[in-house]
Design an enzyme around this catalytic site. Structure first.
Site, PDB file in Angstrom:
ATOM      1  N   ASN A 101       0.829  -1.212   0.000  1.00  0.00           N
ATOM      2  CA  ASN A 101       0.000   0.000   0.000  1.00  0.00           C
ATOM      3  C   ASN A 101       0.860   1.257   0.000  1.00  0.00           C
ATOM      4  O   ASN A 101       1.952   1.287   0.566  1.00  0.00           O
ATOM      5  CB  ASN A 101      -0.919   0.016   1.225  1.00  0.00           C
ATOM      6  N   HIS A 118       5.675  -0.594  -2.891  1.00  0.00           N
ATOM      7  CA  HIS A 118       5.161   0.155  -4.053  1.00  0.00           C
ATOM      8  C   HIS A 118       5.187   1.658  -3.837  1.00  0.00           C
ATOM      9  O   HIS A 118       4.432   2.387  -4.475  1.00  0.00           O
ATOM     10  CB  HIS A 118       3.747  -0.333  -4.411  1.00  0.00           C
ATOM     11  N   CYS A 146       9.545  20.685 -11.514  1.00  0.00           N
ATOM     12  CA  CYS A 146      10.748  20.895 -10.701  1.00  0.00           C
ATOM     13  C   CYS A 146      11.441  22.190 -11.155  1.00  0.00           C
ATOM     14  O   CYS A 146      11.220  22.666 -12.268  1.00  0.00           O
ATOM     15  CB  CYS A 146      11.663  19.703 -10.927  1.00  0.00           C
ATOM     16  N   CYS A 148      14.322  22.342 -12.156  1.00  0.00           N
ATOM     17  CA  CYS A 148      15.134  22.005 -13.333  1.00  0.00           C
ATOM     18  C   CYS A 148      14.291  21.909 -14.607  1.00  0.00           C
ATOM     19  O   CYS A 148      14.816  21.659 -15.680  1.00  0.00           O
ATOM     20  CB  CYS A 148      15.885  20.689 -13.106  1.00  0.00           C
ATOM     21  N   THR A 186      -4.769  -8.884   0.388  1.00  0.00           N
ATOM     22  CA  THR A 186      -4.152  -8.723  -0.946  1.00  0.00           C
ATOM     23  C   THR A 186      -4.611  -9.837  -1.870  1.00  0.00           C
ATOM     24  O   THR A 186      -4.768 -10.985  -1.431  1.00  0.00           O
ATOM     25  CB  THR A 186      -2.604  -8.688  -0.875  1.00  0.00           C
TER      26      THR A 186
HETATM   27  C1  BJW Z   1     -10.195  -7.491   2.161  1.00  0.00           C
HETATM   28  C2  BJW Z   1     -11.069  -6.555   2.665  1.00  0.00           C
HETATM   29  C3  BJW Z   1     -11.159  -6.509   4.043  1.00  0.00           C
HETATM   30  C4  BJW Z   1     -11.168  -6.349   0.577  1.00  0.00           C
HETATM   31  N1  BJW Z   1     -10.410  -7.334   4.793  1.00  0.00           N
HETATM   32  N2  BJW Z   1      -9.472  -8.302   2.908  1.00  0.00           N
HETATM   33  C5  BJW Z   1       1.934 -10.117 -17.367  1.00  0.00           C
HETATM   34  C6  BJW Z   1       1.599  -8.990 -18.127  1.00  0.00           C
HETATM   35  C7  BJW Z   1       2.045  -7.706 -17.751  1.00  0.00           C
HETATM   36  C8  BJW Z   1       2.823  -7.528 -16.646  1.00  0.00           C
HETATM   37  C9  BJW Z   1       3.148  -8.645 -15.909  1.00  0.00           C
HETATM   38  C10 BJW Z   1       2.719  -9.904 -16.247  1.00  0.00           C
HETATM   39  N3  BJW Z   1       3.186 -10.780 -15.331  1.00  0.00           N
HETATM   40  C11 BJW Z   1       3.876 -10.084 -14.426  1.00  0.00           C
HETATM   41  C12 BJW Z   1       3.882  -8.793 -14.753  1.00  0.00           C
HETATM   42  C13 BJW Z   1       4.536  -7.721 -14.019  1.00  0.00           C
HETATM   43  C14 BJW Z   1       3.595  -6.874 -13.214  1.00  0.00           C
HETATM   44  C15 BJW Z   1       2.491  -7.730 -12.603  1.00  0.00           C
HETATM   45  O1  BJW Z   1       2.649  -8.359 -11.580  1.00  0.00           O
HETATM   46  N4  BJW Z   1       1.325  -7.724 -13.223  1.00  0.00           N
HETATM   47  C16 BJW Z   1       0.206  -8.600 -12.793  1.00  0.00           C
HETATM   48  C17 BJW Z   1      -1.019  -7.741 -12.511  1.00  0.00           C
HETATM   49  C18 BJW Z   1      -0.025  -9.632 -13.844  1.00  0.00           C
HETATM   50  N5  BJW Z   1       4.426  -6.283 -12.166  1.00  0.00           N
HETATM   51  C19 BJW Z   1       5.112  -5.172 -12.365  1.00  0.00           C
HETATM   52  O2  BJW Z   1       5.053  -4.550 -13.406  1.00  0.00           O
HETATM   53  C20 BJW Z   1       6.008  -4.756 -11.221  1.00  0.00           C
HETATM   54  N6  BJW Z   1       7.320  -4.475 -11.670  1.00  0.00           N
HETATM   55  C21 BJW Z   1       8.094  -5.390 -12.259  1.00  0.00           C
HETATM   56  O3  BJW Z   1       7.705  -6.512 -12.489  1.00  0.00           O
HETATM   57  O4  BJW Z   1       9.339  -4.926 -12.539  1.00  0.00           O
HETATM   58  C22 BJW Z   1      10.207  -5.746 -13.310  1.00  0.00           C
HETATM   59  C23 BJW Z   1      10.242  -5.197 -14.715  1.00  0.00           C
HETATM   60  C24 BJW Z   1      10.915  -4.030 -14.944  1.00  0.00           C
HETATM   61  C25 BJW Z   1      10.994  -3.543 -16.244  1.00  0.00           C
HETATM   62  C26 BJW Z   1      10.324  -4.203 -17.275  1.00  0.00           C
HETATM   63  C27 BJW Z   1       9.597  -5.354 -17.002  1.00  0.00           C
HETATM   64  C28 BJW Z   1       9.565  -5.857 -15.700  1.00  0.00           C
HETATM   65  C29 BJW Z   1       5.487  -3.471 -10.599  1.00  0.00           C
HETATM   66  C30 BJW Z   1       4.154  -3.630  -9.982  1.00  0.00           C
HETATM   67  C31 BJW Z   1       3.653  -2.283  -9.482  1.00  0.00           C
HETATM   68  C32 BJW Z   1       2.237  -2.364  -8.946  1.00  0.00           C
HETATM   69  N7  BJW Z   1       1.767  -1.057  -8.737  1.00  0.00           N
HETATM   70  C33 BJW Z   1       0.430  -0.880  -8.191  1.00  0.00           C
HETATM   71  C34 BJW Z   1       0.080   0.630  -8.243  1.00  0.00           C
HETATM   72  C35 BJW Z   1       0.849   1.369  -7.144  1.00  0.00           C
HETATM   73  C36 BJW Z   1       0.630   2.832  -7.208  1.00  0.00           C
HETATM   74  C37 BJW Z   1      -0.764   3.223  -6.872  1.00  0.00           C
HETATM   75  O5  BJW Z   1      -1.286   2.870  -5.802  1.00  0.00           O
HETATM   76  O6  BJW Z   1      -1.351   3.913  -7.680  1.00  0.00           O
HETATM   77  O7  BJW Z   1       0.368  -1.365  -6.856  1.00  0.00           O
HETATM   78  S1  BJW Z   1      -0.770  -1.884  -9.014  1.00  0.00           S
HETATM   79  C38 BJW Z   1      -1.752  -2.216  -7.589  1.00  0.00           C
HETATM   80  O8  BJW Z   1      -1.741  -3.634  -7.336  1.00  0.00           O
HETATM   81  C39 BJW Z   1      -1.000  -1.547  -6.423  1.00  0.00           C
HETATM   82  C40 BJW Z   1      -1.110  -2.614  -5.365  1.00  0.00           C
HETATM   83  O9  BJW Z   1      -0.104  -2.414  -4.399  1.00  0.00           O
HETATM   84  C41 BJW Z   1      -0.978  -3.892  -6.143  1.00  0.00           C
HETATM   85  C42 BJW Z   1      -1.521  -5.096  -5.437  1.00  0.00           C
HETATM   86  O10 BJW Z   1      -2.889  -4.990  -5.215  1.00  0.00           O
HETATM   87  P1  BJW Z   1      -3.504  -5.478  -3.827  1.00  0.00           P
HETATM   88  O11 BJW Z   1      -2.977  -4.673  -2.731  1.00  0.00           O
HETATM   89  O12 BJW Z   1      -3.385  -6.946  -3.714  1.00  0.00           O
HETATM   90  O13 BJW Z   1      -5.045  -5.043  -3.996  1.00  0.00           O
HETATM   91  P2  BJW Z   1      -6.232  -5.788  -4.775  1.00  0.00           P
HETATM   92  O14 BJW Z   1      -7.264  -4.752  -5.028  1.00  0.00           O
HETATM   93  O15 BJW Z   1      -5.739  -6.556  -5.924  1.00  0.00           O
HETATM   94  O16 BJW Z   1      -6.782  -6.844  -3.722  1.00  0.00           O
HETATM   95  C43 BJW Z   1      -7.458  -6.450  -2.551  1.00  0.00           C
HETATM   96  C44 BJW Z   1      -7.748  -7.674  -1.723  1.00  0.00           C
HETATM   97  O17 BJW Z   1      -8.307  -7.274  -0.497  1.00  0.00           O
HETATM   98  C45 BJW Z   1      -8.751  -8.640  -2.379  1.00  0.00           C
HETATM   99  O18 BJW Z   1      -8.233  -9.957  -2.290  1.00  0.00           O
HETATM  100  C46 BJW Z   1     -10.006  -8.507  -1.512  1.00  0.00           C
HETATM  101  O19 BJW Z   1     -10.730  -9.706  -1.394  1.00  0.00           O
HETATM  102  C47 BJW Z   1      -9.398  -8.128  -0.188  1.00  0.00           C
HETATM  103  N8  BJW Z   1     -10.236  -7.363   0.722  1.00  0.00           N
HETATM  104  N9  BJW Z   1     -11.653  -5.875   1.581  1.00  0.00           N
HETATM  105  C48 BJW Z   1      -9.587  -8.238   4.146  1.00  0.00           C
HETATM  106  N10 BJW Z   1     -12.003  -5.637   4.647  1.00  0.00           N
HETATM  107 ZN    ZN Z   2      14.366  18.249 -11.371  1.00  0.00          ZN
END
Ligand code: BJW
Ligand code: ZN
Length: 245
Positions: A101, A118, A146, A148, A186
Site C-alpha cells: 500500500n 510500491h 521541478c 530544473c 491482498t
Molecule cells: C479485504 C477486505 C477486508 C477487501 N479485509 N481483505 C503479465 C503482463 C504484464 C505484466 C506482468 C505480467 N506478469 C507479471 C507482470 C509484471 C507486473 C504484474 O505483476 N502484473 C500482474 C497484474 C499480472 N508487475 C510489475 O510490473 C512490477 N514491476 C516489475 O515486475 O518490474 C520488473 C520489470 C521491470 C521492467 C520491465 C519489465 C519488468 C510493478 C508492480 C507495481 C504495482 N503497482 C500498483 C500501483 C501502485 C501505485 C498506486 O497505488 O497507484 O500497486 S498496481 C496495484 O496492485 C497496487 C497494489 O499495491 C498492487 C496489489 O494490489 P492489492 O494490494 O493486492 O489489492 P487488490 O485490489 O488486488 O486486492 C485487494 C484484496 O483485499 C482482495 O483480495 C479482496 O478480497 C481483499 N479485501 N476488503 C480483508 N475488509
Molecule cells: Zn528536477
C-alpha cells in the site's frame, strides 16, 4: 470466528512475524481496493493510469487521479486491522510490516518496522533530476514541475517499474527468516511482491491468510481466516492476550 488449533500453537511459539498487506487492509478505512467487487479498476483502466507511458502521455490526468486518491487518504484513519498489527509488537520479539500500500496508514497507526514495496503517495520526485518533493506541490499549470524543468511524479511504483531495491531486499530477507507470515487483504497477483509468499513458504514459515475471499495465495496458506481484517486481526489479539498471559 473459530481459530484453528494449529494457528494457536504457532502463535504460542513464534518469535518473528511478518504482516504482508495489500489494499484490503485499508478498505475499512474507506480507501477503495484495486480489484474485486468495489475495486477502482472495475471503472478505470490501470494501463491508462498506473504506468510511466500513461504519465508522459497525459500527466494532468494521472495527477488528477493521484490527487483524488490523496484526498481520500487524507480523510481516512488507520482502522482496527492496522492497530491490531501495531499491538502484535507486544506479543512477538520481531514484527515486520511489508506493505504494497502507498497510503501510509501503517505508519500513521504506529507500526515500527515497515517496508513499502510500491512507494508512498505522500512522496514525489522529479523525473529528470530525481529531487524529492514531499510537501505541498505547486499545480499552477495543472502539472507540478521541478526547478530544473522536469515533471514531478508521485513516488509510487507503476507497472513495468522496478520496486525500490532496498525495500524489496529487506523484505525478502525478512520473509526467509520469519516464523509466521500473515497475508492480509491482498489478491496476491502482482509480482514481484507476491513472490514473498513463496519465499516465506519455501523457508518453512507458517502462512496465515486474512481476506474476505479466496485468493491466489489461499492454496499456499496453512490457515485461511475469511473475514474483514479489521475484525479478524483484533480477534487474534484477544487470543494472544489469553495465551500469553
Ligand atoms: C479485504 C477486505 C477486508 C477487501 N479485509 N481483505 C503479465 C503482463 C504484464 C505484466 C506482468 C505480467 N506478469 C507479471 C507482470 C509484471 C507486473 C504484474 O505483476 N502484473 C500482474 C497484474 C499480472 N508487475 C510489475 O510490473 C512490477 N514491476 C516489475 O515486475 O518490474 C520488473 C520489470 C521491470 C521492467 C520491465 C519489465 C519488468 C510493478 C508492480 C507495481 C504495482 N503497482 C500498483 C500501483 C501502485 C501505485 C498506486 O497505488 O497507484 O500497486 S498496481 C496495484 O496492485 C497496487 C497494489 O499495491 C498492487 C496489489 O494490489 P492489492 O494490494 O493486492 O489489492 P487488490 O485490489 O488486488 O486486492 C485487494 C484484496 O483485499 C482482495 O483480495 C479482496 O478480497 C481483499 N479485501 N476488503 C480483508 N475488509
Ligand atoms: Zn528536477
Amino acid at each position: 470466528m473459530e481459530i484453528p488449533s494449529e494457528l494457536i500453537e504457532q502463535l504460542k511459539t513464534a518469535k518473528s512475524v511478518i504482516f504482508f498487506s495489500g489494499a484490503g487492509i485499508s478498505a475499512e478505512s474507506g480507501i477503495p481496493t484495486f480489484r474485486g467487487k468495489d475495486g477502482i479498476w472495475n471503472k478505470l483502466r490501470p494501463e491508462e493510469l498506473a504506468n510511466f507511458d500513461a504519465f508522459m502521455r497525459n500527466p494532468q490526468l494521472v495527477w488528477e487521479w493521484y490527487n483524488y486518491r490523496k484526498s481520500i487518504v487524507h480523510q481516512s484513519k488507520p482502522n482496527a486491522g492496522h492497530l491490531a498489527i501495531v499491538e502484535m509488537e507486544k506479543y512477538f520479539v520481531n514484527v515486520i510490516v511489508i506493505t504494497q500500500n502507498v497510503d501510509n496508514l501503517h505508519r500513521r497507526a504506529g507500526s515500527k518496522t515497515i517496508y513499502e514495496l510500491h512507494g508512498n503517495i505522500e512522496r514525489n520526485f522529479c523525473i529528470k533530476c530525481k529531487k524529492r518533493y514531499d510537501g505541498e506541490l505547486d499545480f499552477k499549470d495543472g502539472i507540478p514541475k521541478c526547478k530544473c524543468g522536469g515533471l514531478i511524479r508521485p513516488d509510487v511504483v507503476w507497472f513495468g517499474e522496478f520496486l525500490p531495491a532496498d525495500q524489496f531486499q529487506l523484505s525478502e530477507k525478512a520473509a526467509r527468516n520469519c516464523d509466521m507470515f500473515f497475508i492480509v487483504g491482498t489478491s496476491a497477483i502482482v509480482y514481484p511482491a507476491a513472490s514473498l509468499v513463496h519465499v516465506a513458504k519455501s523457508n518453512g514459515a507458517f502462512l496465515v491468510e486474512v481476506n474476505i475471499e479466496e485468493t491466489e495465495a489461499s492454496s499456499l496458506a496453512d490457515v485461511s481466516l475469511f473475514g474483514e481484517s479489521g475484525k479478524v486481526l483484533p480477534q487474534i489479539i484477544e487470543l494472544l492476550k489469553l495465551i500469553k498471559s
